[in-house]
Every structure is written in C-alpha cells, then in structure tokens.
Design a protein around this motif. Sequence first.
Motif, short mmCIF file in Angstrom:
data_model
loop_
_atom_site.label_atom_id
_atom_site.label_comp_id
_atom_site.label_asym_id
_atom_site.label_seq_id
_atom_site.Cartn_x
_atom_site.Cartn_y
_atom_site.Cartn_z
N VAL A 145 -92.97 -37.08 -44.64
CA VAL A 145 -93.68 -38.34 -44.90
C VAL A 145 -93.66 -39.19 -43.64
CG1 VAL A 145 -93.77 -40.43 -46.32
CG2 VAL A 145 -93.06 -38.27 -47.35
N LEU A 146 -94.82 -39.36 -43.03
CA LEU A 146 -94.89 -40.11 -41.77
C LEU A 146 -94.79 -41.61 -42.03
CD1 LEU A 146 -97.77 -38.18 -39.95
CD2 LEU A 146 -95.32 -37.69 -39.96
N SER A 147 -93.90 -42.26 -41.29
CA SER A 147 -93.76 -43.72 -41.43
C SER A 147 -93.36 -44.34 -40.09
CB SER A 147 -92.73 -44.06 -42.51
OG SER A 147 -91.47 -43.50 -42.19
N GLY A 148 -93.91 -43.78 -39.01
CA GLY A 148 -93.58 -44.32 -37.68
C GLY A 148 -92.15 -43.97 -37.31
N ASN A 149 -91.41 -44.98 -36.84
CA ASN A 149 -90.04 -44.71 -36.38
C ASN A 149 -89.05 -44.47 -37.52
OD1 ASN A 149 -89.92 -47.30 -37.32
ND2 ASN A 149 -89.41 -48.25 -35.36
N THR A 150 -89.50 -44.55 -38.78
CA THR A 150 -88.61 -44.25 -39.91
C THR A 150 -89.01 -42.94 -40.61
OG1 THR A 150 -89.98 -45.69 -41.28
CG2 THR A 150 -87.97 -46.65 -40.40
N THR A 151 -89.82 -42.11 -39.91
CA THR A 151 -90.30 -40.86 -40.52
C THR A 151 -89.15 -39.98 -41.01
OG1 THR A 151 -92.40 -40.79 -39.34
CG2 THR A 151 -91.48 -38.67 -39.98
N TRP A 152 -88.06 -39.91 -40.23
CA TRP A 152 -86.94 -39.02 -40.61
C TRP A 152 -86.34 -39.43 -41.95
CZ3 TRP A 152 -81.91 -40.84 -41.16
CH2 TRP A 152 -81.69 -42.17 -40.72
N GLY B 15 -102.98 -48.65 -41.16
CA GLY B 15 -101.56 -48.71 -41.50
C GLY B 15 -101.05 -47.50 -42.26
N GLN B 16 -101.96 -46.57 -42.64
CA GLN B 16 -101.48 -45.38 -43.36
C GLN B 16 -101.31 -44.24 -42.37
OE1 GLN B 16 -103.40 -44.49 -47.09
NE2 GLN B 16 -102.34 -42.55 -47.23
N PHE B 17 -100.03 -43.99 -42.03
CA PHE B 17 -99.70 -43.04 -40.96
C PHE B 17 -100.26 -41.64 -41.22
CE2 PHE B 17 -96.43 -46.32 -40.65
CZ PHE B 17 -96.40 -46.55 -39.28
N GLU B 18 -100.20 -41.22 -42.48
CA GLU B 18 -100.66 -39.87 -42.84
C GLU B 18 -102.15 -39.70 -42.52
OE1 GLU B 18 -102.13 -37.70 -46.87
OE2 GLU B 18 -101.18 -39.66 -46.98
N GLN B 19 -102.97 -40.67 -42.91
CA GLN B 19 -104.41 -40.57 -42.64
C GLN B 19 -104.71 -40.65 -41.15
OE1 GLN B 19 -107.15 -42.89 -44.92
NE2 GLN B 19 -106.31 -42.26 -46.90
N GLU B 20 -103.94 -41.47 -40.45
CA GLU B 20 -104.14 -41.57 -39.00
C GLU B 20 -103.80 -40.25 -38.32
OE1 GLU B 20 -101.74 -45.03 -38.22
OE2 GLU B 20 -103.32 -46.41 -38.89
N TYR B 21 -102.70 -39.63 -38.76
CA TYR B 21 -102.29 -38.33 -38.22
C TYR B 21 -103.37 -37.26 -38.46
CZ TYR B 21 -100.30 -33.64 -38.29
OH TYR B 21 -100.12 -32.29 -38.11
N LYS C 41 -95.72 -51.19 -44.08
CA LYS C 41 -94.36 -50.70 -44.30
C LYS C 41 -93.48 -51.80 -44.90
CE LYS C 41 -92.63 -48.72 -40.61
NZ LYS C 41 -91.83 -48.00 -39.61
N THR C 42 -93.63 -53.02 -44.39
CA THR C 42 -92.85 -54.16 -44.88
C THR C 42 -93.15 -54.40 -46.35
OG1 THR C 42 -93.30 -55.09 -42.72
CG2 THR C 42 -92.23 -56.55 -44.29
N LYS C 43 -94.43 -54.32 -46.70
CA LYS C 43 -94.84 -54.55 -48.08
C LYS C 43 -94.25 -53.48 -49.00
CE LYS C 43 -98.66 -55.80 -51.03
NZ LYS C 43 -98.14 -55.06 -52.16
N LEU C 44 -94.25 -52.24 -48.50
CA LEU C 44 -93.71 -51.14 -49.30
C LEU C 44 -92.22 -51.34 -49.55
CD1 LEU C 44 -95.36 -48.83 -50.41
CD2 LEU C 44 -94.57 -47.39 -48.54
N LEU C 45 -91.49 -51.82 -48.55
CA LEU C 45 -90.06 -52.10 -48.71
C LEU C 45 -89.83 -53.22 -49.72
CD1 LEU C 45 -88.68 -51.88 -45.06
CD2 LEU C 45 -87.91 -50.53 -47.01
N LYS C 46 -90.68 -54.26 -49.61
CA LYS C 46 -90.58 -55.40 -50.53
C LYS C 46 -90.86 -54.97 -51.97
CE LYS C 46 -93.21 -59.14 -50.75
NZ LYS C 46 -94.30 -59.90 -50.15
N ASP C 47 -91.80 -54.00 -52.11
CA ASP C 47 -92.18 -53.53 -53.45
C ASP C 47 -91.21 -52.50 -54.02
OD1 ASP C 47 -94.38 -55.12 -53.30
OD2 ASP C 47 -95.82 -53.52 -52.88
#
Length: 350
Positions: free
Chosen positions: A132-139, A295-301, A75-81
């Motif tokens: 889009v699932l992203s843990g506590n930032t899903t909303w 780390g990929q929430f969608e695949q884990e779900y 998630k951090t990397k995605l924000l940085k990118d």
Amino acid sequence: MKSKKRILVAPLNWGLGHSTRCIPIINALITHNFEPVIASDGVAIELLKKEFPNLSAFELPSYNITYSKNANGFKTKLLKDSPHLMKTIKREKKIVETLIKDENISGIISDNRFGVRNKTIPSVFITHQLRVLSGNTTWISSKLHQKIILKYNECWVPDHIGMNNLSGKLGHVNGFKAPIKYLGPLTRFKKSDLETRYNLFVLLSGPEPQRTFLEEKLLKELKLFKGNVLFVKGKVEDQQQKEIIDNIELYNFMTSSELEVAINESELILSRSGYTTIMDLAKLEKKAFFIPTPGQFEQEYLAIKFQAEGIAPFCSQDEFNIEALSKTDDYKGFKFEDFELNYKKLFGLF
C-alpha cells in the motif's frame, strides 16, 4: 433437492471499482451453482442492486472515505478518520456474524472490507495492493494491510502472476507468506469490433469532492474539443439521466452492458488511473489518457508506470488542458494478455 451454498460478496464503497470488479465473481458464483448475497453501502450497493436485482442485498456501515479538498491533506485526513474506521470495522464484524446465522452464509468474499470475515467459515480477501503506497509511510501501511490479509483463508489478487502484469509493485511483493492466488485481471467486459461512434469517452468515478472537481474542470475544457464526446459522470442514482450539450452526450451513470458497448465504440478513454478501470481498458485494448486522483499514491504510481511503458500518458488534475490529449498519438494503448481462470477450482474453498 440440495440447497445452494450462499456466499457473501462485500465490496468496499470507494468509487465504483471495487463493486464493478466483483461483477464477474458474482456471475461466476451463479454459473457454478452458488447463491451470492451482496453486502455493501452507498453507490457500491446501489450499483450491484441494479446489476443483480434478484439477489439479496444488505447494508453495511459506511467507512465514509472521502478526500480532503487539498490533495496533500489526504494522508492527514485518513489518520484523523482512523478511529471512525476502527469503530466501523467492529460494527461490520458484528453485522457479518448476524448475517452468517440469519442468512445461512457458507463463505465470504470481501473486496477490501476489513471487517467482513469470520473464523467459522472460509473467508477470502480480494485486493491488488499487497503493498500500500503512502509516500514515506509505505512500509507501515503495507505491513498493516498485510497483517489484515493474513486473517483471511486466502487472498485473491486480480492480476497476472508474470512480468506482463498490470499492478506492478502493488500486487507483487517478495517474502509475504499469505496464501495468495493470482486470478488474472477481473473485468465484466468483452471486446467487440464495433464502429467508432465517439472520439472521446470520459469515464469518471471515485470519492468526492475530487470527482466533482474533475467533472467541472473537464466540462469547461471540452468546449474546445472537436469531435463526439460521451461523458459518464459515475453518479449512481435512481434514474438514468441523459443530457446533450453541443457535441457532448452526458449521462449520470450507465449499466455494465451499456458501458461495454460505449467503450468498444470509443476511440480514446479519458479517466482516473484506478486499477479496475485499467483492467477494463486492458481487456478492451483501448488507448487512454489518465488523470490520477490528487493525493492517491496508488493511482499516481499506476499512471507513471503506464506512461513509462509507452502505453498511456497522464497529467495532473491541475495541469490538464484539452491539448494534452494529443500526447496519446505517441502511445500504443493497452493490449490484452489472455488467461483462463478455473473458477471451479477457485470456489473449491467453499
């Protein structure tokens, strides 16, 4: 003679799933007298050029989505990118504008490419992630994605609309007012009853470096596997390469027709729990074991969903060992729910 309408089809280059699920759409466009024009980057465009060597293909700027080496850093990397991503989307929009004029494009089908749209022609967005699932930032990730979807004329979701669906809460949300059409699962494959040649088929794909990490781990573990193994790395290169190591038949990639035969000839599939793979396995009614991308929430779900439904077990990449595959004995595997997609009506938008 009336010239065919040209439709731009542009999948995201993130693993191979987005490009492979566009294959049935491209085939249907050709059948219904449209001329598809392909646009993407990296392995996504390479794969489609191999599948459709006679179609025009154009390079789009790369989103350069890769995973961090550490799953928790995704998630951090995605924000940085994200500043790079925003710039890329702007460049993409400009290129699409030019393509519309130069290539006489009449409509757009974008599979998760945010900059591939234009107000002057009908534009469609394909996604199975209305949430889009992203843990506590899903909303917030879901709201941002929904905001992008609303900029398109239609959103096509490759799934069933009813209860027996494949995407679960990803592709089914309440109160989202976009013009959504459910297409049923999109797959390039057909089921055939072929004699079993492989006890295990390992099918890899997905962004680096996690694809390589899993490849290395599995090749070590498979030394202990009794039975015939087909291993496809999911690396689309100029030439197909085949290697035999003991009981393992190893390929860098396979074409769609080769994969269709190989999966039909396999007893068990070991793969990531990517959504396109799931649609393919459902169509071919296979037993599977999943290792979600760390780390990929969608695949884990999705992996948790299918384990809970008694369809396929999973475990994490770190915890996987060859004994884990025996768990599949207690799971029923995928069954396909038939559907008929009316492509003529669907393409009426163009």
